[in-house]
Design an enzyme around this catalytic site. Structure first.
Site, PDB file in Angstrom:
ATOM      1  N   GLU A 176       0.836  -1.210   0.000  1.00  0.00           N
ATOM      2  CA  GLU A 176       0.000   0.000   0.000  1.00  0.00           C
ATOM      3  C   GLU A 176       0.872   1.262   0.000  1.00  0.00           C
ATOM      4  OE1 GLU A 176      -3.310  -0.158   2.790  1.00  0.00           O
ATOM      5  OE2 GLU A 176      -4.165  -1.840   1.707  1.00  0.00           O
TER       6      GLU A 176
ATOM      7  N   GLU B  58      -4.969  -8.671  -0.539  1.00  0.00           N
ATOM      8  CA  GLU B  58      -5.802  -8.352   0.633  1.00  0.00           C
ATOM      9  C   GLU B  58      -7.236  -8.230   0.151  1.00  0.00           C
ATOM     10  OE1 GLU B  58      -4.546  -5.296   3.370  1.00  0.00           O
ATOM     11  OE2 GLU B  58      -2.428  -5.780   3.046  1.00  0.00           O
TER      12      GLU B  58
HETATM   13  O1  AHR Z   1      -5.426  -5.898   6.727  1.00  0.00           O
HETATM   14  C1  AHR Z   1      -5.381  -4.740   7.478  1.00  0.00           C
HETATM   15  C2  AHR Z   1      -4.703  -3.597   6.730  1.00  0.00           C
HETATM   16  O2  AHR Z   1      -5.441  -3.244   5.629  1.00  0.00           O
HETATM   17  C3  AHR Z   1      -3.331  -3.875   6.181  1.00  0.00           C
HETATM   18  O3  AHR Z   1      -2.325  -3.720   7.103  1.00  0.00           O
HETATM   19  C4  AHR Z   1      -3.198  -2.855   5.109  1.00  0.00           C
HETATM   20  O4  AHR Z   1      -2.351  -3.264   4.068  1.00  0.00           O
HETATM   21  C5  AHR Z   1      -4.627  -2.608   4.682  1.00  0.00           C
HETATM   22  O5  AHR Z   1      -4.931  -1.268   4.657  1.00  0.00           O
END
Ligand code: AHR
Length: 494
Positions: free
Chosen positions: A173, A297
């Site tokens: 991110e 994710e």
């Molecule tokens: O999964 C929780 C968070 O969500 C992670 O650390 C991040 O990459 C995303 O914003």
């Protein structure tokens, strides 16, 4: 009656086992208490890893585990997490609850966990606050088999042989918690850092993953790929299903109205649009389709359970989550030609977990059972599947989506696996399935179903679990079946 055609002659692509991957961050009780309890714990463990959790994840068929973050990855300094545990540096986990991170789970422990799980490794490197040298030395430490300072260091710390890194993420991110960068700036940084993610070991060619977009940020996808496409194997999209409209009010994991249920499903189904659009952008930049899409994710994100640390992201898991998982995994399967890996967030006790723990107790969530049912798809070949379906519309999400979402695959023995998700909270669906050029000998079927709020908790661990499904009739060319509301049904056809 809905018409369902499965065409085994239409062989599309191998379904990467890693589509069924998981994500574990130093966040709340995912690692500490969830996966790892330490060697001295009274909770049964092997080298610190919880035996009950490891067994359950193996049975579920976990193929790959992403670590150490997430946002945590861009603040993680690997040298803090090696050597004598008593001497390891303590740090503040600034992103997640401001708690003390004692670094007792580090590189050696991660590889030990993956060894016990029998799964592949996916490590996310620190671009946000780490140096090129630090990343380079970490790779050398983990993978070099010759004589070098880092290889010697690893040996001194008790591991003579190098480990294998299957995937390595260059930043996480980077558009947000990983450094707040522009795509152009990140693209340039990727090029630089990536040079030093060396393949130290000819037998370990590392698959490199670039930080991809947040949801529908197509510009990020385009700009980053323009700068990196010949240097990367995959680019990682992040998309969470958040029923509420603000971060302050994401909605409860367990107390939700039927309208909120449909809004959640509609938002989860947005994944289809994101995959299609991002692939279109990827194809326009990378005409050879060399770079694969990763979704490292994904999952539901609700308000934390009342009374728990807001920074720990602990949430319960209901049949609503199972439906989200069922439909999303079907979508990933259907795009198996471009999706190399996906990692649900996060394995234990965080967000849409497959397992919850409390002290020495463990609960398998409805989402766990979906992954376990779908493991038959891993490494199968995706085949053509076409299902007519009524459309649902969520006014709250202002989106429509199909009531039924399916996928089908075939293994090397010709056994077909088809998974069908019925997203309706109330309506069952009759389907007539025909399988092209196939004489059906036998069908086994399994179901996960319930009322949308049904869940497992520490008092009632087996409220939701898979059962044999019998409400179908075999025909010589397929079957008819009645798919109950809010269910996921798997057909194994020989
Ligand atoms: O999964 C929780 C968070 O969500 C992670 O650390 C991040 O990459 C995303 O914003």
């Amino acid at each position: 009656m809905e018409k369902y055609l499965i065409n085994p002659n239409e062989r599309i692509a191998e379904i990467s086992k890693d589509i069924y991957g998981h994500f574990s961050e130093h966040l709340g009780r995912c690692i500490y208490g969830g996966l790892y309890v330490g060697e001295d714990s009274k909770i049964p463990n092997k080298n610190g890893m919880r035996s009950d959790v490891v067994k359950a994840l193996k049975e579920m068929g976990i193929p790959v585990l992403r670590w150490p973050g997430g946002c945590f990855a861009d603040e993680y300094h690997w040298k803090d997490g090696i050597g004598d545990k008593k001497k390891r540096k303590k740090m503040v986990n600034t992103h997640w609850g401001g708690v003390v991170e004692d670094n007792s789970f580090g590189t050696h422990e991660y590889f030990e966990l993956c060894k016990q799980l029998g799964c592949d490794t996916y490590i996310n490197g620190n671009v946000g606050s780490g140096t090129v040298q630090e990343m380079n030395e970490w790779i050398e430490y983990m993978t070099f088999d010759g004589v070098s300072p880092m290889a010697e260091f690893r040996k001194k710390n008790g591991h003579a042989k190098p480990w294998k890194i299957d995937y390595f993420g260059v930043g996480n991110e980077s558009w947000g918690c990983g450094g707040n960068m522009t795509p152009e700036f990140y693209g340039d940084l990727y090029r630089r850092y990536n040079v030093y993610v060396r393949n130290y070991n000819p037998e370990n060619v590392i698959k490199r993953i670039a930080c991809g977009p947040n949801g529908g940020d197509y510009n990020w996808m385009e700009q980053v790929l323009k700068k990196t496409r010949w240097l990367t194997d995959g680019i990682a999209l992040h998309y969470y299903t958040i029923p509420g409209d603000t971060w302050e009010d994401k909605g409860s994991a367990t107390e939700f109205s039927t309208k909120e249920y449909y809004k959640t499903i509609a938002k989860a189904y947005r994944m289809e649009e994101l995959i299609r659009n991002h692939i279109a952008v990827m194809d326009s930049v990378d005409r050879d389709k060399k770079v694969k899409l990763i979704v490292d994710e994904w999952g539901t994100w609700y308000d934390v359970e009342p009374g728990t640390n807001p920074g720990f992201l602990y949430q319960q898991n209901t049949m609503r989550d199972a439906i989200v998982a069922g439909l999303t995994l079907n979508l990933f399967n259907k795009h198996a030609d471009r999706i190399m890996m996906a990692n649900i967030a996060q394995t234990v006790n965080v967000l849409q977990s497959v397992i919850l723990t409390e002290g020495n107790k463990m609960v398998l969530t409805p989402t766990y059972y979906v992954f376990k049912m779908y493991k038959d798809h891993q490494k199968n070949t995706l085949i053509g599947s076409y299902l007519t379906t009524p459309k649902e519309y969520s006014k709250e999400a202002d989106r429509s989506y199909p009531q039924l979402v399916e996928s089908a695959s075939i293994n090397e023995n010709g056994v077909i696996c088809s998974t069908v998700t019925n997203t309706s909270a109330t309506k069952s669906a009759k389907i007539r399935c025909q399988i092209a050029d196939t004489k059906v000998k036998s069908i086994r079927a399994e179901i996960l179903s319930g009322e949308i709020h049904d869940m497992n908790d520490f008092k009632n661990k087996n409220n939701v679990k898979t059962a044999e499904f019998t409400d179908f009739r075999k025909h010589s060319d397929g079957f008819t079946a009645n798919i109950p509301a809010c269910s996921i049904v798997k057909f194994v056809i020989e």
